[in-house]
Design a protein around this motif. Structure first.
Motif, PDB file in Angstrom:
ATOM      1  N   GLY A  14     -11.232  60.763   9.242  1.00 32.97           N
ATOM      2  CA  GLY A  14     -10.235  61.156   8.683  1.00 32.97           C
ATOM      3  C   GLY A  14      -9.058  60.660   9.303  1.00 32.97           C
ATOM      4  O   GLY A  14      -7.833  61.359   9.216  1.00 32.97           O
ATOM      5  N   THR A  15      -9.124  59.513   9.934  1.00 27.74           N
ATOM      6  CA  THR A  15      -7.737  59.167  10.747  1.00 27.74           C
ATOM      7  C   THR A  15      -7.368  57.763  10.187  1.00 27.74           C
ATOM      8  O   THR A  15      -6.382  57.116  10.674  1.00 27.74           O
ATOM      9  CB  THR A  15      -8.044  59.070  12.183  1.00 27.74           C
ATOM     10  N   CYS A  16      -8.065  56.989   9.153  1.00 28.92           N
ATOM     11  CA  CYS A  16      -7.594  55.782   8.782  1.00 28.92           C
ATOM     12  C   CYS A  16      -7.116  55.667   7.416  1.00 28.92           C
ATOM     13  O   CYS A  16      -6.323  54.763   6.855  1.00 28.92           O
ATOM     14  CB  CYS A  16      -8.626  54.646   8.903  1.00 28.92           C
ATOM     15  N   GLY A  17      -7.623  56.644   6.596  1.00 27.67           N
ATOM     16  CA  GLY A  17      -7.076  56.711   5.059  1.00 27.67           C
ATOM     17  C   GLY A  17      -7.701  55.902   4.117  1.00 27.67           C
ATOM     18  O   GLY A  17      -7.752  55.951   2.888  1.00 27.67           O
ATOM     19  N   THR A  18      -8.876  55.217   4.499  1.00 25.40           N
ATOM     20  CA  THR A  18      -9.592  54.105   3.633  1.00 25.40           C
ATOM     21  C   THR A  18     -10.489  54.938   2.725  1.00 25.40           C
ATOM     22  O   THR A  18     -10.363  54.411   1.455  1.00 25.40           O
ATOM     23  CB  THR A  18     -10.763  53.214   4.265  1.00 25.40           C
ATOM     24  N   MET A  44      -7.624  63.415  -1.402  1.00 27.31           N
ATOM     25  CA  MET A  44      -8.386  64.087  -0.117  1.00 27.31           C
ATOM     26  C   MET A  44      -8.892  62.963   0.522  1.00 27.31           C
ATOM     27  O   MET A  44      -9.470  61.921  -0.100  1.00 27.31           O
ATOM     28  CB  MET A  44      -9.294  65.155  -0.698  1.00 27.31           C
ATOM     29  N   LEU A  45      -9.455  63.060   1.733  1.00 26.48           N
ATOM     30  CA  LEU A  45     -10.124  62.113   2.622  1.00 26.48           C
ATOM     31  C   LEU A  45     -11.716  62.731   2.463  1.00 26.48           C
ATOM     32  O   LEU A  45     -11.818  63.587   3.272  1.00 26.48           O
ATOM     33  CB  LEU A  45      -9.582  61.755   3.942  1.00 26.48           C
ATOM     34  N   ILE A  46     -12.526  61.975   1.605  1.00 27.53           N
ATOM     35  CA  ILE A  46     -13.769  62.494   1.496  1.00 27.53           C
ATOM     36  C   ILE A  46     -14.741  62.570   2.611  1.00 27.53           C
ATOM     37  O   ILE A  46     -15.779  63.084   2.808  1.00 27.53           O
ATOM     38  CB  ILE A  46     -14.419  62.033   0.431  1.00 27.53           C
ATOM     39  N   CYS A  47     -14.341  61.849   3.844  1.00 29.97           N
ATOM     40  CA  CYS A  47     -15.176  61.588   5.023  1.00 29.97           C
ATOM     41  C   CYS A  47     -15.207  62.898   5.770  1.00 29.97           C
ATOM     42  O   CYS A  47     -16.005  62.939   6.510  1.00 29.97           O
ATOM     43  CB  CYS A  47     -14.637  60.387   5.854  1.00 29.97           C
ATOM     44  N   VAL A  48     -14.287  63.706   5.680  1.00 30.65           N
ATOM     45  CA  VAL A  48     -14.054  65.064   6.487  1.00 30.65           C
ATOM     46  C   VAL A  48     -13.745  66.180   5.727  1.00 30.65           C
ATOM     47  O   VAL A  48     -14.058  67.551   5.860  1.00 30.65           O
ATOM     48  CB  VAL A  48     -13.099  65.004   7.426  1.00 30.65           C
ATOM     49  N   SER A  49     -12.950  66.047   4.557  1.00 32.56           N
ATOM     50  CA  SER A  49     -12.402  67.261   4.022  1.00 32.56           C
ATOM     51  C   SER A  49     -13.319  67.693   2.906  1.00 32.56           C
ATOM     52  O   SER A  49     -14.334  67.123   2.499  1.00 32.56           O
ATOM     53  CB  SER A  49     -10.916  67.217   3.274  1.00 32.56           C
TER      54      SER A  49
END
Length: 759
Positions: free
Chosen positions: A709-713, A741-746
């Motif tokens: 959740g830190t890069c925005g990709t 949303m960022l699907i890697c963490v949210s």
């Protein structure tokens, strides 16, 4: 499209805006500017040449666009079909054009056509648009000059609509002519089309529609995703085809016109605006994610369709002016978009506006442009590729007025441009997505921090960037290697801020702290990358952009100094006031200290072993007027900065995290469902897995990088449902809007059993 209309209605109504001339040079030079000269004194006025009322204020425009019962679109397609064609083209068929229908007919037709224009399908077409743009530029790049409108803009939009419709090159000439003939048919609803042109236009128009009807019939029940197949295979609730073949062919004719000329006009107008606003061009070249904003600001400032028209069905009053039933009303979209009652600095070309899509260029309400997702994708892509290939491209004459003079859609017929042919060779040294660079210098920046200088092996310029940008570095695993992959397989991908000078186009510099307790990426950098190593690096991306401000307060902790260094350089060049407070464990652990320390009186170094922690309460206790706070560093520092700026004005604080923001959970995570709208696939997300993991397990083509959740990709659009945002990228305001949303963490918000995402 309409031109001058001469209906048998009374003239001489009041008020009239003296000096307004929709056929004059001032109007064609700048429709919004010309309308602004009368908006304050005559917000609604009678224009005899069009035999219609013109509405200029945004609120009045929205009133007209949002009430189809009072302001009907039916008059927009009342074309007179020649009697010889009535047998195969009955007059009532023309009235079924999407732009000329009211509900329920409009609703039924649009719902079928909309399936072919969903944003996800347009996004999927983006690589094809990009490839076609490159091929078109290949044809003329070595000449150094071109008629941009004809040779690039219209060429690209025509090829794009052909791809979207699934039509081969054998139909290209027909579709190009159909575009012009459709406009002539629409114009004939308001201005008689003289002979022999009328017969010629209608003969071609009907012949092309018969060809399209045959194609529609061939694609009934097709499972292909081109627009013709999507519309042809659509079924009603009773199982019958949703639309008859002649109507689908008619809609394809509409798409051939609306899907080409308007976007081509917008792309060409953007080139003019960028030539007049070089700062915006440099920003977009440095940060490619800004190209959609360039397109949006262009159509806000100069929409391709300056007006849209409606017929009033009952007596009404707008801005104190009485309008009678049966009158035509022309909605001035260009004026609404530059209404100072709604837009700050309406005539400035500003690609950094907070809400770039807040305009009426695609109209509003039920008649919002069906193809706006296509226009937005191909417009932004076409501009990005053009200037990446030919960054020196400029118009010969921005005041060139070669227009087909129609008030509704001022059709520019040419824009002659030139560029330095040296751009051609320079563009060939780059790849579009990543760069294969060489470590030309490695130094020990401090205890535990290495500084790597990266250059292109041929010494050429690197893609431009702005302060706050970072790059993805593909770090070899295991014992490393010269090609970016190590003996243990796929490389690590880690994000590192650029800490060098953005004005030095020959090198990038990153600083990397060795994290002994980390996930292995930083250790691999320290162990594998030495002078002479080759490494794959992404083009710069920027989630931490330095916004204009008269004053800045920079707060850095440890390796968090890296994005701050170029910000200081940018602030200096802008003549802004700034101060830096930089803390670290010890003086010897604080990298790049000598660079900011050269600015006497503005920099405070706070080694913890000597001075303790930064006194944030004292530093931030008093609000500083017109000041933005930029902070980067370890999580405890950032949380303390957040707490100590809670009383500052909204949006005063900007932060970038190198590690994920801690998430405090008061209840256990629970399973939920996610539907990916593009494919229709539904996945179950377990309590102990992420959306990204569930999607990957289902074989969906999701893109990610940091997975923290830190890069925005992996940012993904939310179609429906509420998200529990756990990323470190989106601001609190962005999270509250719940648009992405960022699907890697949210995850899904508690109580939300199902999310629908646009991917």
């Amino acid at each position: 499209m309409t031109s001058l209309q001469e209906e048998a209605r009374p003239v001489g109504r009041c008020p009239v805006a003296h000096g307004f001339d929709a056929m004059g040079d001032d109007y064609y030079r700048d429709p919004a500017g010309h309308l602004a000269t009368v908006r304050d004194t005559s917000p609604v006025f009678w224009y005899p040449h069009l035999n219609a009322w013109i509405v200029t204020r945004r609120d009045d425009c929205l009133t007209v666009l949002s009430d189809w019962r009072t302001y009907s679109s039916a008059a927009n397609s009342a074309a007179d079909v020649p009697e010889k064609h009535h047998g195969i083209y009955p007059p009532d068929l023309v009235s079924k054009m999407i732009v000329g229908q009211d509900p329920p007919g409009h609703t039924d037709a649009r719902s079928v056509a909309q399936r072919g224009f969903v944003k996800e399908r347009m996004d999927r077409l983006q690589p094809e648009i990009e490839a076609r743009a490159h091929r078109i530029i290949d044809r003329f790049e070595n000449r150094g000059s071109a008629n941009l409108l004809e040779e690039y803009s219209l060429e690209l939009t025509t090829q794009t609509i052909m791809a979207l419709l699934g039509l081969g090159y054998e139909h290209e000439a027909m579709m190009r002519q159909l575009r012009d003939d459709l406009f002539a048919v629409l114009s004939s609803a308001h201005e008689p089309l003289p002979e022999p042109g009328r017969t010629e236009v209608w003969d071609r128009f009907v012949e092309a529609n018969l060809t399209l009807r045959a194609i529609v019939d061939e694609r009934r029940d097709s499972d292909a995703d081109d627009i013709i197949s999507v519309m042809a295979s659509a079924r009603a609730k009773d199982g019958s085809y949703a639309l008859p073949t002649p109507q689908i062919a008619l809609h394809v004719s509409e798409f051939a016109a609306a899907g080409t000329d308007t976007t081509a006009q917008a792309m060409t107008n953007a080139v003019i605006f960028l030539s007049q606003n070089p700062g915006a061009l440099q920003d977009a070249l440095a940060e490619p994610e800004l190209w959609p904003r360039v397109f949006e600001e262009t159509v806000r400032r100069r929409p391709s369709s300056t007006f849209t028209s409606r017929r009033v069905t009952r007596d009404v009053e707008l801005s104190g002016v009485k309008i009678s039933a049966g009158d035509m009303v022309w909605v001035a979209l260009a004026s609404a978009n530059t209404d100072p009652g709604h837009v700050d600095r309406p005539f400035e070309f500003d690609i950094h506006r907070p809400d770039p899509e807040d305009h009426l260029a695609f109209t509003a309400g039920r008649h919002t442009c069906l193809g706006n997702p296509l226009a937005r994708v191909q417009g932004a892509t076409g501009l990005r590729v053009l200037f990446e290939r030919l960054p020196s491209l400029r118009p010969d004459d921005t005041d060139e007025l070669d227009f087909l003079r129609m008030a509704l859609l001022p059709v520019r017929r040419s824009l002659h441009v030139h560029w330095d042919v040296a751009d051609v060779e320079r563009s060939r040294t780059r790849t579009v997505r990543t760069l294969n660079l060489e470590v030309t210098e490695r130094t020990e920046a401090s205890d535990g921090v290495v500084a790597l200088t990266l250059s292109h092996p041929d010494g050429g310029d690197l893609p431009p960037w702005k302060a706050g940008a970072h790059v993805d570095v593909h770090v070899p695993r295991g014992n490393g290697g010269q090609n970016g992959t190590g003996v243990d397989g796929e490389p690590w991908v880690r994000q590192y801020s650029l800490s060098s000078d953005p004005e030095d186009r020959t090198t990038y510099r990153i600083g990397v702290l060795r994290e002994e307790a980390g996930r292995g990426g930083s250790a691999a950098v320290h162990d594998a990358l030495t002078a002479g190593s080759r490494v794959t690096v992404s083009w710069p991306r920027n989630n931490f952009r330095l916004l204009p401000s008269p004053r800045y307060l920079f707060v850095a902790g440890g390796i968090g100094i890296t994005p701050i260094l170029p910000m200081i350089r940018e602030a200096e060049r802008a003549g802004a006031e700034w101060d830096l407070v930089y803390g670290g464990r010890t003086r010897t652990s604080m990298a790049f200290c000598d660079e900011p320390a050269a600015h006497d009186g503005r920099v405070t170094l706070v080694p913890q072993d000597r001075d303790g922690l930064i006194d944030l309460a004292g530093l931030l206790g008093e609000v500083r007027d017109d000041t933005l706070v930029y902070a980067c560093g370890p999580e405890p520092l950032l949380r303390a900065v957040e707490e100590n700026t809670s009383h500052w004005p909204k949006n005063s604080l900007r932060m970038e995290r190198f590690a994920p923001k801690p998430v405090e959970r008061t209840v256990p995570d629970t399973p939920f469902q996610v539907e990916f709208a593009e494919s229709g696939t539904v996945v179950e997300v377990g309590a102990d897995e992420t959306i990204l993991q569930a999607a990957e397990k289902a074989g969906l083509p999701v893109v990610s990088s940091c997975k923290t959740g830190t890069c925005g990709t992996c940012e993904t659009r939310i179609v429906s449902g509420r998200a529990d945002h756990r990323d470190s990228i989106l601001t609190a305001a962005e999270q509250e809007t719940n648009e992405t949303m960022l699907i890697c963490v949210s995850r899904a918000e508690a109580g939300c059993p199902r999310l629908v995402l646009g991917g």
